[in-house]
Design a protein around this motif. Structure first.
Motif, PDB file in Angstrom:
ATOM      1  N   ASP A  10       4.151 -10.055  -3.122  1.00 12.36           N
ATOM      2  CA  ASP A  10       3.139  -9.022  -2.904  1.00 12.36           C
ATOM      3  C   ASP A  10       1.753  -9.660  -2.799  1.00 12.36           C
ATOM      4  OD1 ASP A  10       5.268  -7.357  -3.216  1.00 12.36           O
ATOM      5  OD2 ASP A  10       4.640  -6.522  -5.147  1.00 12.36           O
ATOM      6  N   VAL A  11       0.987  -9.193  -1.828  1.00 12.95           N
ATOM      7  CA  VAL A  11      -0.381  -9.669  -1.619  1.00 12.95           C
ATOM      8  C   VAL A  11      -1.388  -8.665  -2.173  1.00 12.95           C
ATOM      9  CG1 VAL A  11      -2.097 -10.361   0.101  1.00 12.95           C
ATOM     10  CG2 VAL A  11       0.327 -10.953   0.438  1.00 12.95           C
ATOM     11  N   LEU A  12      -1.214  -7.377  -1.847  1.00 18.65           N
ATOM     12  CA  LEU A  12      -2.155  -6.335  -2.250  1.00 18.65           C
ATOM     13  C   LEU A  12      -1.419  -5.032  -2.510  1.00 18.65           C
ATOM     14  CD1 LEU A  12      -5.323  -6.493   0.067  1.00 18.65           C
ATOM     15  CD2 LEU A  12      -5.322  -6.484  -2.423  1.00 18.65           C
ATOM     16  N   GLN A  13      -1.910  -4.270  -3.468  1.00 19.84           N
ATOM     17  CA  GLN A  13      -1.431  -2.910  -3.695  1.00 19.84           C
ATOM     18  C   GLN A  13      -2.542  -1.945  -3.292  1.00 19.84           C
ATOM     19  OE1 GLN A  13       1.576  -1.127  -5.338  1.00 19.84           O
ATOM     20  NE2 GLN A  13       0.376   0.210  -4.007  1.00 19.84           N
ATOM     21  N   LEU A  14      -2.268  -1.092  -2.289  1.00 21.86           N
ATOM     22  CA  LEU A  14      -3.232  -0.107  -1.839  1.00 21.86           C
ATOM     23  C   LEU A  14      -2.918   1.245  -2.481  1.00 21.86           C
ATOM     24  CD1 LEU A  14      -3.412  -0.894   1.999  1.00 21.86           C
ATOM     25  CD2 LEU A  14      -4.453  -2.118   0.078  1.00 21.86           C
ATOM     26  N   PHE A  15      -3.961   2.036  -2.698  1.00 24.92           N
ATOM     27  CA  PHE A  15      -3.787   3.365  -3.272  1.00 24.92           C
ATOM     28  C   PHE A  15      -4.542   4.385  -2.429  1.00 24.92           C
ATOM     29  CE2 PHE A  15      -3.234   0.509  -6.907  1.00 24.92           C
ATOM     30  CZ  PHE A  15      -2.070   1.008  -7.473  1.00 24.92           C
ATOM     31  N   ALA A  16      -3.818   5.423  -2.001  1.00 25.00           N
ATOM     32  CA  ALA A  16      -4.440   6.543  -1.299  1.00 25.00           C
ATOM     33  C   ALA A  16      -3.934   7.834  -1.926  1.00 25.00           C
ATOM     34  CB  ALA A  16      -4.105   6.508   0.185  1.00 25.00           C
ATOM     35  N   VAL A  17      -4.783   8.843  -1.986  1.00 30.21           N
ATOM     36  CA  VAL A  17      -4.407  10.129  -2.558  1.00 30.21           C
ATOM     37  C   VAL A  17      -4.684  11.236  -1.545  1.00 30.21           C
ATOM     38  CG1 VAL A  17      -4.781   9.437  -4.943  1.00 30.21           C
ATOM     39  CG2 VAL A  17      -6.690  10.373  -3.639  1.00 30.21           C
ATOM     40  N   GLN A  47       2.478  14.209   1.159  1.00 32.09           N
ATOM     41  CA  GLN A  47       3.275  12.979   1.089  1.00 32.09           C
ATOM     42  C   GLN A  47       2.692  11.942   2.054  1.00 32.09           C
ATOM     43  OE1 GLN A  47       7.250  14.328   1.871  1.00 32.09           O
ATOM     44  NE2 GLN A  47       7.408  15.409  -0.081  1.00 32.09           N
ATOM     45  N   ILE A  48       2.442  10.745   1.534  1.00 34.39           N
ATOM     46  CA  ILE A  48       1.687   9.722   2.277  1.00 34.39           C
ATOM     47  C   ILE A  48       2.597   8.579   2.714  1.00 34.39           C
ATOM     48  CG2 ILE A  48      -0.182   8.024   2.104  1.00 34.39           C
ATOM     49  CD1 ILE A  48      -1.535   9.859   0.104  1.00 34.39           C
ATOM     50  N   ILE A  66       3.609  -3.723   5.329  1.00 30.17           N
ATOM     51  CA  ILE A  66       3.260  -2.793   4.262  1.00 30.17           C
ATOM     52  C   ILE A  66       4.407  -1.816   4.082  1.00 30.17           C
ATOM     53  CG2 ILE A  66       2.040  -1.200   5.810  1.00 30.17           C
ATOM     54  CD1 ILE A  66       0.047  -0.770   3.450  1.00 30.17           C
ATOM     55  N   ASN A  67       4.779  -1.536   2.822  1.00 30.02           N
ATOM     56  CA  ASN A  67       5.898  -0.631   2.575  1.00 30.02           C
ATOM     57  C   ASN A  67       5.402   0.785   2.305  1.00 30.02           C
ATOM     58  OD1 ASN A  67       5.009  -0.562  -0.085  1.00 30.02           O
ATOM     59  ND2 ASN A  67       6.662  -1.841  -0.884  1.00 30.02           N
ATOM     60  N   SER A  68       6.329   1.675   2.003  1.00 34.31           N
ATOM     61  CA  SER A  68       5.988   3.087   1.823  1.00 34.31           C
ATOM     62  C   SER A  68       5.145   3.345   0.583  1.00 34.31           C
ATOM     63  CB  SER A  68       7.277   3.923   1.744  1.00 34.31           C
ATOM     64  OG  SER A  68       8.094   3.475   0.664  1.00 34.31           O
ATOM     65  N   ASN A  69       5.083   2.375  -0.315  1.00 33.10           N
ATOM     66  CA  ASN A  69       4.284   2.534  -1.537  1.00 33.10           C
ATOM     67  C   ASN A  69       2.892   1.918  -1.413  1.00 33.10           C
ATOM     68  OD1 ASN A  69       6.387   3.854  -2.986  1.00 33.10           O
ATOM     69  ND2 ASN A  69       7.361   1.860  -3.348  1.00 33.10           N
ATOM     70  N   GLY A  70       2.563   1.424  -0.224  1.00 31.27           N
ATOM     71  CA  GLY A  70       1.246   0.835  -0.015  1.00 31.27           C
ATOM     72  C   GLY A  70       1.125  -0.606  -0.450  1.00 31.27           C
ATOM     73  N   THR A  86      -8.981 -16.316   8.051  1.00 30.92           N
ATOM     74  CA  THR A  86      -9.149 -14.978   7.486  1.00 30.92           C
ATOM     75  C   THR A  86      -8.476 -13.946   8.390  1.00 30.92           C
ATOM     76  OG1 THR A  86     -11.266 -15.591   6.487  1.00 30.92           O
ATOM     77  CG2 THR A  86     -10.804 -13.250   6.727  1.00 30.92           C
ATOM     78  N   PHE A  87      -7.687 -13.076   7.778  1.00 33.42           N
ATOM     79  CA  PHE A  87      -7.043 -11.981   8.501  1.00 33.42           C
ATOM     80  C   PHE A  87      -7.771 -10.680   8.159  1.00 33.42           C
ATOM     81  CE2 PHE A  87      -3.751 -15.186   8.018  1.00 33.42           C
ATOM     82  CZ  PHE A  87      -3.197 -15.239   9.293  1.00 33.42           C
ATOM     83  N   THR A  88      -8.247  -9.999   9.185  1.00 35.20           N
ATOM     84  CA  THR A  88      -8.949  -8.729   9.009  1.00 35.20           C
ATOM     85  C   THR A  88      -8.237  -7.653   9.830  1.00 35.20           C
ATOM     86  OG1 THR A  88     -11.058  -9.893   8.712  1.00 35.20           O
ATOM     87  CG2 THR A  88     -11.155  -7.542   9.207  1.00 35.20           C
ATOM     88  N   PHE A  89      -7.840  -6.574   9.177  1.00 35.80           N
ATOM     89  CA  PHE A  89      -7.135  -5.517   9.883  1.00 35.80           C
ATOM     90  C   PHE A  89      -7.323  -4.197   9.139  1.00 35.80           C
ATOM     91  CE2 PHE A  89      -4.295  -7.828   7.085  1.00 35.80           C
ATOM     92  CZ  PHE A  89      -3.631  -6.838   6.365  1.00 35.80           C
ATOM     93  N   VAL A  90      -6.879  -3.109   9.782  1.00 38.75           N
ATOM     94  CA  VAL A  90      -7.038  -1.762   9.236  1.00 38.75           C
ATOM     95  C   VAL A  90      -5.674  -1.219   8.819  1.00 38.75           C
ATOM     96  CG1 VAL A  90      -7.689   0.621   9.790  1.00 38.75           C
ATOM     97  CG2 VAL A  90      -9.108  -1.285  10.584  1.00 38.75           C
ATOM     98  N   VAL A  91      -5.624  -0.520   7.704  1.00 41.94           N
ATOM     99  CA  VAL A  91      -4.422   0.177   7.252  1.00 41.94           C
ATOM    100  C   VAL A  91      -4.711   1.681   7.259  1.00 41.94           C
ATOM    101  CG1 VAL A  91      -2.892   0.637   5.300  1.00 41.94           C
ATOM    102  CG2 VAL A  91      -3.467  -1.713   5.901  1.00 41.94           C
ATOM    103  N   PHE A  92      -3.778   2.450   7.846  1.00 42.90           N
ATOM    104  CA  PHE A  92      -3.887   3.905   7.846  1.00 42.90           C
ATOM    105  C   PHE A  92      -2.947   4.490   6.805  1.00 42.90           C
ATOM    106  CE2 PHE A  92      -5.209   3.171  12.341  1.00 42.90           C
ATOM    107  CZ  PHE A  92      -6.463   3.762  12.263  1.00 42.90           C
ATOM    108  N   ALA A  93      -3.435   5.542   6.123  1.00 47.08           N
ATOM    109  CA  ALA A  93      -2.586   6.370   5.255  1.00 47.08           C
ATOM    110  C   ALA A  93      -2.457   7.727   5.944  1.00 47.08           C
ATOM    111  CB  ALA A  93      -3.204   6.516   3.870  1.00 47.08           C
TER     112      ALA A  93
END
Length: 339
Positions: A93-100, A111-112, A126-130, A147-154
């Motif tokens: 795992d590299v990062l844990q993202l959180f969206a509400v 449901q996200i 990225i998996n279903s848990n962010g 450096t890797f720069t990108f966007v994640v959508f929830a």
């Protein structure tokens, strides 16, 4: 069915701040509905006539609120930054993202799911848990950037779906995984015995390291710390240190190039210096570089070296106990001794 005031009806509803009822029996909404706070209402509606005594009847009214996808997912950070070493293990795992989403999670509107948006091929998923994971090995030296720069959508499950986004910046830190290397496998020089202390014998030996930062910075030193005939400076230049012998001879020594990483990596190369006294034998050119095939025949000429001397005749011989090649002592022709 009564006439006059006996037939006049009056409607009432149980105490509610959200619903009311008109004199004609129409149900009224008095306040905004919010599915996230209340999904169902149980109301009692009573109707009375105008007679004396009044007659009444009542019924139970069940009202279900239908959800509407009115809230977009929101990340708890507008930007996530982290650093990982280039030898980071694939699958970790590299990062844990959180969206509400303020819509109820028990309904699809709340449901996200997560997705990476990038036009570049990324070594991350990225998996279903962010959770962002590494799925392909990193190599800071071969990647176009560090450096890797990108966007994640929830995105929620509503129809239509609503979404939120966040920026991801992952920096790959250099690991000292490349050994310094010399441009050549052997360095040779032909100098006159009259050279004095400090004079140049060989320019920079040109040792490089593909790592970056301190991992890619190199220094030079002689392998034999007690060897004082020559010295090598910080740029890799070999210079005379002690007085040279006045008779012709070959002086060989090893130079170590090491980087500044922890732990340090190094490479070693041999330097051979032919010291010639005035009037002694000189080669023309002073250095020969030859490439041969691994299937070369024993009878083929590899190279014909030429030397001259004011003193008269010349005899050729190979130094350093080399047994792979032969040299003709008269002509200077070098051939293979064994395949």
């Amino acid at each position: 069915n009564d006439r006059g005031s006996n037939g006049e009806l009056t409607y009432a509803i149980s105490s509610s701040s959200v619903f009311g009822i008109s004199s004609q029996g129409s149900l009224l909404i008095l306040a905004n509905l919010d599915y996230e706070n209340e999904q169902q209402y149980e109301l009692t509606v009573t109707v009375s006539d105008g007679g004396t005594p009044s007659r009444t009847t009542s019924t139970m009214l069940m009202i279900s609120v239908t959800p509407v996808n009115e809230h977009s997912p929101v990340f708890n950070q507008t930007e996530y930054r982290t650093s990982i070493p280039e030898n980071f293990i694939v699958g970790n795992d590299v990062l844990q993202l959180f969206a509400v989403d303020q819509d109820l999670s028990t309904h699809r509107d709340g449901q996200i799911s997560y997705t990476i948006d990038s036009n570049d091929e990324l070594p991350f998923i990225i998996n279903s848990n962010g959770v962002i994971r590494l799925f392909d090995a990193l190599d800071r030296e071969s990647d176009q950037n560090s450096t890797f720069t990108f966007v994640v959508f929830a995105m929620d499950g509503g129809d239509p779906s609503l979404m939120g986004s966040t920026l991801i910046v992952i920096t790959v830190e250099d690991v000292n995984d490349n050994r310094p290397f010399f441009a050549r496998g052997l360095y040779t020089a032909n100098i006159d015995a009259s050279l004095t202390t400090g004079e140049l014998v060989l320019p920079s030996l040109n040792c490089t390291d593909q790592d970056s930062g301190t991992n890619g910075q190199v220094s030079y030193r002689l392998q034999n710390q007690n060897f004082t005939q020559f010295v090598i400076d910080t740029s890799g230049n070999v210079r005379v240190q002690d007085a040279l012998p006045q008779s012709s001879q070959v002086i060989s020594f090893n130079v170590i190039c090491e980087d500044m990483g922890t732990p340090s990596l190094s490479s070693i190369v041999q330097v051979s210096v032919l010291v010639s006294s005035s009037g002694s034998v000189t080669f023309s050119p002073p250095t020969y570089m030859v490439n041969i095939r691994e299937n070369a025949t024993l009878t083929g000429v590899i190279v014909d070296v030429n030397a001259s001397s004011l003193a008269g005749s010349i005899e050729y011989t190979l130094l350093n106990h080399i047994t792979v090649f032969n040299i003709d002592s008269i002509s200077g022709v070098i051939t293979l001794a064994s395949p």
